[in-house]
Design an enzyme around this catalytic site. Sequence first.
Site, PDB file in Angstrom:
ATOM      1  N   PRO A 158     -18.834 -49.567 -93.781  1.00  0.00           N
ATOM      2  CA  PRO A 158     -19.744 -49.863 -94.980  1.00  0.00           C
ATOM      3  C   PRO A 158     -20.807 -51.116 -94.654  1.00  0.00           C
ATOM      4  O   PRO A 158     -19.894 -52.187 -94.760  1.00  0.00           O
ATOM      5  CB  PRO A 158     -18.803 -49.824 -96.293  1.00  0.00           C
ATOM      6  CG  PRO A 158     -17.665 -49.177 -95.858  1.00  0.00           C
ATOM      7  CD  PRO A 158     -17.433 -49.352 -94.452  1.00  0.00           C
ATOM      8  N   GLU A 159     -21.913 -51.102 -94.733  1.00  0.00           N
ATOM      9  CA  GLU A 159     -22.924 -52.132 -94.981  1.00  0.00           C
ATOM     10  C   GLU A 159     -23.096 -52.192 -96.295  1.00  0.00           C
ATOM     11  O   GLU A 159     -22.781 -51.266 -97.038  1.00  0.00           O
ATOM     12  CB  GLU A 159     -23.896 -52.022 -93.722  1.00  0.00           C
ATOM     13  CG  GLU A 159     -23.596 -52.202 -92.419  1.00  0.00           C
ATOM     14  CD  GLU A 159     -24.112 -53.545 -91.717  1.00  0.00           C
ATOM     15  OE1 GLU A 159     -24.576 -54.375 -92.510  1.00  0.00           O
ATOM     16  OE2 GLU A 159     -23.612 -53.698 -90.430  1.00  0.00           O
TER      17      GLU A 159
END
Length: 271
Positions: free
Chosen positions: A2-3
Site C-alpha cells: 500500500p502506498e
Amino acid sequence: MPELPEVETTRRGIEPHIKGQTVAKVSIRCPKLRWPIPKSLYKNLPGKTILAVERRAKYLLVRFEHGTLMMHLGMTGSMRISPATRQWKKHDHFALTFTNKKQLRLHDPRKFGSVLWYRGTDEKQKLLAKLGPEPLTDNFDADYLYNKSKKRTATIKQHIMNNHVVVGVGNIYASESLFMSGIHPTRAAGKVSKARMSTLVDNIKIILQRSIEQGGTTLRDFLNENGEPGYFAQQLNVYDRAGEQCVDCNRIIKSVVLGQRSTFYCPGCQR
DNA sequence: ATCGCCTCCTGCGCGC
DNA sequence: TGCGCGCAGGAGGCGA
C-alpha cells in the site's frame, strides 16, 4: 504494497460502513504485528461509537470520543467489511465487530502493519508528532521542499521518502516521480535547483492524485466476499522495469539500490 | 540533527 | 512437478 493512494482508498472504502457504528466486540487473533496489538482494546472499545475515519500519512485514524485507534497496513495489509459470521481467513489478525453484525477486519500476511491506541491529541502521539506535511496539501510546495533540502547530502530519492520531509511517497512513486521530473535518483537533495524541485513537487502531487482517482473505481470491493480489494493497476514507466526500454528515449532502464531499496531510472532522461 | 544499517515477516520467484 | 533458498519491502530504532 500500500502506498498513500491505497491507504486513502481504504479509508474511503471503510468509512461509510463504520462511521457511526458502535463496537460490540474486539477480536485479536494474532497480536504480533510490528508492535503488539494492545490488550487494552478489549476494555476500551466495546460500547463506544466511531466518530470519524481519518488519515495521516499512511496511518488510518479511527476516532472515538475517548481516543484514537491508529492502524497501518505495512506492506501487505488490507481491510474489508464483512458479515460477523464469516469464517476467519489465514492472516486475519484483528477485527472490530459492530452492533449491526458487520465486521472490520485487518488482513496482513507479512505482519508489517500495526494497530495502536492513544488518547489525547495527535501532536502528542510519538509516531505522528514529527511527520512532514501531507503531499497533497498546499503546505507541500516548491519553497518548502527546496528549503528543506538545502545542504542535504542524502540522495533526492531517499530525501522524498523521508517521512520527516514529506509523508506518503513510497518506493514506487519515488522512482516514478523522479523519472517524470527528469531528476536522477542519486543526485544529492541539496543539489537540485529550485525550478526542478518545483517540477518534482508538481509531479508527486499529480501521481498521487491520479492514483487516488483510479482507486475510486474499486471502492465497492471492500464489501466483496472474495479476494482482496482490487486496488489498481499502476501505469509505471520505470519501476521494476530494469533492462526494458525507456518509453521516452528508448535507452535501457537501470536499477540501483539506495537505502536498501531498489530504485529505477532512465540514464538518458534523468540527470 | 542527520545518516546509514538493521529488523520484523511471509510469499514468491528462481535454480535445479 | 517439487523443493529449498534468498530476497523484497515500510518505516521505526539505534549507533555513529
